[in-house]
Design a protein around this motif. Structure first.
Motif, PDB file in Angstrom:
ATOM      1  N   UNK A 102      -2.334   4.551   6.455  1.00  0.00           N
ATOM      2  CA  UNK A 102      -3.368   5.427   6.999  1.00  0.00           C
ATOM      3  C   UNK A 102      -3.136   6.852   6.505  1.00  0.00           C
ATOM      4  N   UNK A 103      -3.836   7.243   5.474  1.00  0.00           N
ATOM      5  CA  UNK A 103      -3.680   8.569   4.866  1.00  0.00           C
ATOM      6  C   UNK A 103      -2.206   8.917   4.692  1.00  0.00           C
ATOM      7  N   UNK A 104      -1.467   8.100   3.946  1.00  0.00           N
ATOM      8  CA  UNK A 104      -0.008   8.256   3.903  1.00  0.00           C
ATOM      9  C   UNK A 104       0.445   9.528   3.196  1.00  0.00           C
ATOM     10  N   UNK A 105      -0.436  10.192   2.466  1.00  0.00           N
ATOM     11  CA  UNK A 105      -0.016  11.377   1.716  1.00  0.00           C
ATOM     12  C   UNK A 105      -0.587  12.663   2.284  1.00  0.00           C
ATOM     13  N   UNK A 106      -1.310  12.582   3.404  1.00  0.00           N
ATOM     14  CA  UNK A 106      -2.025  13.776   3.843  1.00  0.00           C
ATOM     15  C   UNK A 106      -1.075  14.873   4.301  1.00  0.00           C
ATOM     16  N   UNK A 107       0.190  14.518   4.605  1.00  0.00           N
ATOM     17  CA  UNK A 107       1.125  15.555   5.020  1.00  0.00           C
ATOM     18  C   UNK A 107       2.072  15.945   3.881  1.00  0.00           C
ATOM     19  N   UNK A 108       1.785  15.488   2.660  1.00  0.00           N
ATOM     20  CA  UNK A 108       2.751  15.676   1.575  1.00  0.00           C
ATOM     21  C   UNK A 108       2.236  16.605   0.481  1.00  0.00           C
ATOM     22  N   UNK A 109       3.152  17.191  -0.269  1.00  0.00           N
ATOM     23  CA  UNK A 109       2.767  18.041  -1.395  1.00  0.00           C
ATOM     24  C   UNK A 109       2.378  17.168  -2.591  1.00  0.00           C
ATOM     25  N   UNK A 110       1.766  17.763  -3.627  1.00  0.00           N
ATOM     26  CA  UNK A 110       1.231  16.962  -4.740  1.00  0.00           C
ATOM     27  C   UNK A 110       2.283  16.099  -5.443  1.00  0.00           C
ATOM     28  N   UNK A 141      -8.962  11.491   0.115  1.00  0.00           N
ATOM     29  CA  UNK A 141      -8.864  12.099  -1.207  1.00  0.00           C
ATOM     30  C   UNK A 141      -9.492  11.150  -2.230  1.00  0.00           C
ATOM     31  N   UNK A 142     -10.680  11.543  -2.747  1.00  0.00           N
ATOM     32  CA  UNK A 142     -11.421  10.659  -3.663  1.00  0.00           C
ATOM     33  C   UNK A 142     -10.630  10.362  -4.918  1.00  0.00           C
ATOM     34  N   UNK A 143      -9.960  11.415  -5.447  1.00  0.00           N
ATOM     35  CA  UNK A 143      -9.180  11.201  -6.666  1.00  0.00           C
ATOM     36  C   UNK A 143      -8.105  10.154  -6.419  1.00  0.00           C
ATOM     37  N   UNK A 144      -7.524  10.225  -5.226  1.00  0.00           N
ATOM     38  CA  UNK A 144      -6.484   9.254  -4.916  1.00  0.00           C
ATOM     39  C   UNK A 144      -7.052   7.836  -4.886  1.00  0.00           C
ATOM     40  N   UNK A 145      -8.188   7.684  -4.219  1.00  0.00           N
ATOM     41  CA  UNK A 145      -8.814   6.364  -4.172  1.00  0.00           C
ATOM     42  C   UNK A 145      -9.089   5.879  -5.584  1.00  0.00           C
ATOM     43  N   UNK A 146      -9.603   6.782  -6.427  1.00  0.00           N
ATOM     44  CA  UNK A 146      -9.926   6.403  -7.806  1.00  0.00           C
ATOM     45  C   UNK A 146      -8.662   6.022  -8.574  1.00  0.00           C
ATOM     46  N   UNK A 157     -19.738  10.368  -2.596  1.00  0.00           N
ATOM     47  CA  UNK A 157     -18.795  10.414  -3.701  1.00  0.00           C
ATOM     48  C   UNK A 157     -19.046  11.637  -4.577  1.00  0.00           C
ATOM     49  N   UNK A 158     -20.315  11.911  -4.866  1.00  0.00           N
ATOM     50  CA  UNK A 158     -20.658  13.064  -5.700  1.00  0.00           C
ATOM     51  C   UNK A 158     -20.238  14.349  -5.002  1.00  0.00           C
ATOM     52  N   UNK A 159     -20.553  14.448  -3.710  1.00  0.00           N
ATOM     53  CA  UNK A 159     -20.216  15.638  -2.945  1.00  0.00           C
ATOM     54  C   UNK A 159     -18.715  15.876  -2.905  1.00  0.00           C
ATOM     55  N   UNK A 160     -17.947  14.819  -2.710  1.00  0.00           N
ATOM     56  CA  UNK A 160     -16.506  14.980  -2.575  1.00  0.00           C
ATOM     57  C   UNK A 160     -15.826  15.222  -3.909  1.00  0.00           C
ATOM     58  N   UNK A 161     -16.442  14.738  -4.981  1.00  0.00           N
ATOM     59  CA  UNK A 161     -15.857  14.987  -6.290  1.00  0.00           C
ATOM     60  C   UNK A 161     -16.226  16.364  -6.806  1.00  0.00           C
ATOM     61  N   UNK A 162     -17.471  16.774  -6.469  1.00  0.00           N
ATOM     62  CA  UNK A 162     -18.005  18.002  -7.037  1.00  0.00           C
ATOM     63  C   UNK A 162     -17.450  19.211  -6.377  1.00  0.00           C
TER      64      UNK A 162
END
Ligand SMILES: Nc1ncnc2c1ncn2[C@@H]1O[C@H](COP(=O)(O)OP(=O)(O)O)[C@@H](O)[C@H]1O
Ligand SMILES: [Mg+2]
Lengths: 271, 297
Positions: A187-195, A220-225, A266-271
């Motif tokens: 469940x959003x395992x990286x939301x508390x982590x740095x890049x 994070x759309x990029x993450x899903x992608x 998807x467009x909104x979150x990527x753009x």
């Protein structure tokens, strides 16, 4: 009832279905939080859940290991079949189910104990007591979670809370792997982590999917992608209940979605 | 502007002096009895038998204090922790838990002399045991259980739900989660509860007067290991006058040439014992937690 529009195009993926969800509806007290979810989750692949905050992604994820049982007022209707077995059937022990379906939380939550004791926790509770067996499962799990090299010198003594956030999250993954799951929920395992820590977890997910079926919630759309093979997009209906808009191969969801809502999101979150 | 600054300085000074005087009072009490006792103190005072004509010792009453303390904690701690487990993890919310909490507060505020009289009626008279260490320990349990339960419950409620969820998600049962996650993490809070209740036991006189007894004990025969024999100092059924009861007794009805010296010496022993005991249990609590949760490095 008709769930035709949301039946996934799972025929095109060769992997067998690990989890089959039909007409899932989840309520908190009298309020419906999620409705009409129909979904086939393929084995040994990563399925990402995306969608606006509050549309019920966490709520759905918690159904797969029956963590919703612990929330007073939560009720689950519909069918969730894991490996051909209905997980909400009266004979199923949630305690058993949770060994087969592991959960990684949004915020790393190691116990304030040594690294070793954290990883040994699950096996110990399931009756493993021999020193050798525990040593073995602890080391294997730490290696599999790609944290072994960083902790191998002091993992027996060092307190888990002294690790960095990213290390703590990988430790939590190791702790979960030690119970021998087949399905991993994140469940959003990286939301508390740095890049950088995020990247390491993403690499790990890609490694783990050869042996595990993984479901990951991400905002994070990029993450899903990057990490997922398939993506399920949820949103909130006019009735304030979340529902599944569409599900399909990740590339398709991001480049050529069938539904206008998905396209906009998807467009909104990527753009 | 000047006035504001002045007020600020004044407030700071007042607060510091209040804090300072608390420490001063503590030091004054300790110093008063230690200085008063020092000229007459010999180590043998700790083990010798009481006497009326010469400065004897407090051996038997010191033993009784430790014994009653241990026995009380043996009953209070498990009951308190189990009660707290129920209150924090099982009871949820509702009428029942409200009623329990209300009774807890009521019992906790009953004066200890009344608890002593109740203990006499139930544990001394009704049981037919007479004045015994066990009756004293049970009376003190009545007196201390609400406090122990409340402190233990607070300690368990302070454990974050994240830890519980993590345990459940790993396939642990509720009891396993309590036993292996909640209780170990709650240990510092539990130890605080043990220290506070134990401190009350060591200093308590009123609840023990009519339960554990107030006769000046004679020589204790430690070779007698029969736990059912009221003459054995190891038996829960022996009459157990404690340090503070003994102090009350010699102060209120003591006669003889050395009463003042004995009273000062006894008070000094009582204070030092409480201090040692407080620091000791703190250290023990830290050690326990390190053993259970692994070292922090
Ligand atoms: N423990 C709970 N009790 C009551 N309502 C809840 C609980 N958890 C979530 N909800 C509600 O369910 C809905 C979906 O929440 P959630 O599953 O957390 O969404 P998401 O993970 O997509 O942000 C929200 O309206 C939220 O308020
Ligand atoms: Mg969520």
């Amino acid at each position: 009832m008709s769930y035709a529009p949301t039946i996934p195009a799972s025929a095109e993926s060769l992997a067998p279905t690990k989890i089959r969800v039909r007409d899932l509806r989840i309520s908190y007290d009298t309020r419906v939080a999620v409705r009409d979810v129909n979904l086939d989750v393929p084995e040994h692949a990563v399925t990402a859940f995306i969608g606006p905050s509050g549309c019920g992604k966490s709520t759905i994820l918690r159904c797969f290991d029956r963590m919703n049982d612990l929330i007073p007022g939560a009720s689950v209707h519909g069918s969730i079949v894991l490996d051909g077995e209905e997980i909400n059937a009266p004979g199923v022990q949630p305690v058993e189910l949770r060994r087969k379906v592991g959960l990684v939380f949004q915020k790393p939550n190691p116990f304030p104990m040594s690294i070793y004791e954290n990883v040994a926790y699950g096996p110990r509770r399931h009756g493993v007591s021999s020193r050798a067996a525990l040593d073995e499962v602890v080391e294997t799990s730490l290696r599999r979670a790609a944290i072994w090299d960083e902790v191998k010198d002091e993992y027996r003594r060092k307190n888990a809370l002294s690790l960095s956030g990213g290390q703590q999250q990988r430790l939590c993954i190791a702790r979960m792997l030690a119970t021998g799951p087949e399905v991993i929920l994140m469940d959003e395992p990286c939301s508390a982590l740095d890049p950088i820590a995020t990247l390491r977890i993403e690499q790990l997910i890609t490694e783990l999917k050869t042996q595990y079926t993984i479901l990951i919630v991400t905002h994070n759309m990029q993450q899903a992608a990057r990490v997922s093979d398939r993506t399920a997009f949820f949103t909130l209906g006019d009735d304030r209940a979340g529902y599944l808009v569409e599900e399909g191969p990740t590339r398709m969801i991001f480049t050529d979605p069938a539904n206008r809502l998905t396209e906009d999101y998807v467009a909104g979150r990527f753009g | 502007m000047r006035r504001v600054l002045l007020a600020d300085q004044l407030a700071t000074a007042v607060l510091w002096s209040i804090a300072g005087s608390v420490i001063l009072i503590l030091i004054a009490i300790i110093a008063h009895f230690l200085l008063a006792a020092l000229p007459d103190f010999t180590p043998s005072f700790l083990i010798a038998d009481p006497s009326t004509d010469v400065i004897g010792g407090v051996g038997p009453v010191l033993w009784n204090s430790v014994y009653v303390l241990a026995l009380t904690m043996l009953v209070t701690v498990p009951l308190g922790v189990l009660g707290a487990v129920f209150m924090a993890e099982y009871a949820g919310t509702g009428r029942l838990i409200d009623l329990i909490r209300f009774s807890q507060e009521l019992i906790g505020s009953v004066p200890s002399i009344v608890v002593g009289l109740f203990g006499f009626a139930v544990f001394v008279a009704a049981t037919g045991w007479g004045f015994t260490a066990l009756a004293g320990a049970l009376a003190l349990t009545v007196f201390n259980l609400p406090l122990m339960t409340r402190l233990a419950e607070q300690a368990m409620r302070a454990v974050p739900d994240d830890e519980r969820s993590a345990s459940f998600a790993l396939g642990a049962t509720k009891w396993q989660t309590i036993r292996h996650v909640v209780l170990p993490i709650a240990i510092p809070g539990l130890v605080t509860g043990v220290i506070l209740t134990a401190g009350r036991v060591f200093g308590e006189a009123a609840a023990l007067l009519f339960t554990a007894g107030l006769a000046t004990p004679g020589r204790l025969n430690f070779a007698n290991l029969n736990l059912l024999d009221p003459r054995s100092p190891w038996s829960p059924f022996h009459t157990a006058t404690t340090l503070s009861v003994y102090l009350w007794r010699i102060n209120s009805e003591g006669t003889g040439p050395v009463v003042d010296q004995v009273a000062n010496l006894t008070a000094a022993v009582l204070i030092v014992a409480v201090l040692i005991f407080n620091l000791g249990s703190r250290a023990l609590g830290q050690l326990l937690q390190r053993r259970i949760t692994g070292t922090r490095s």
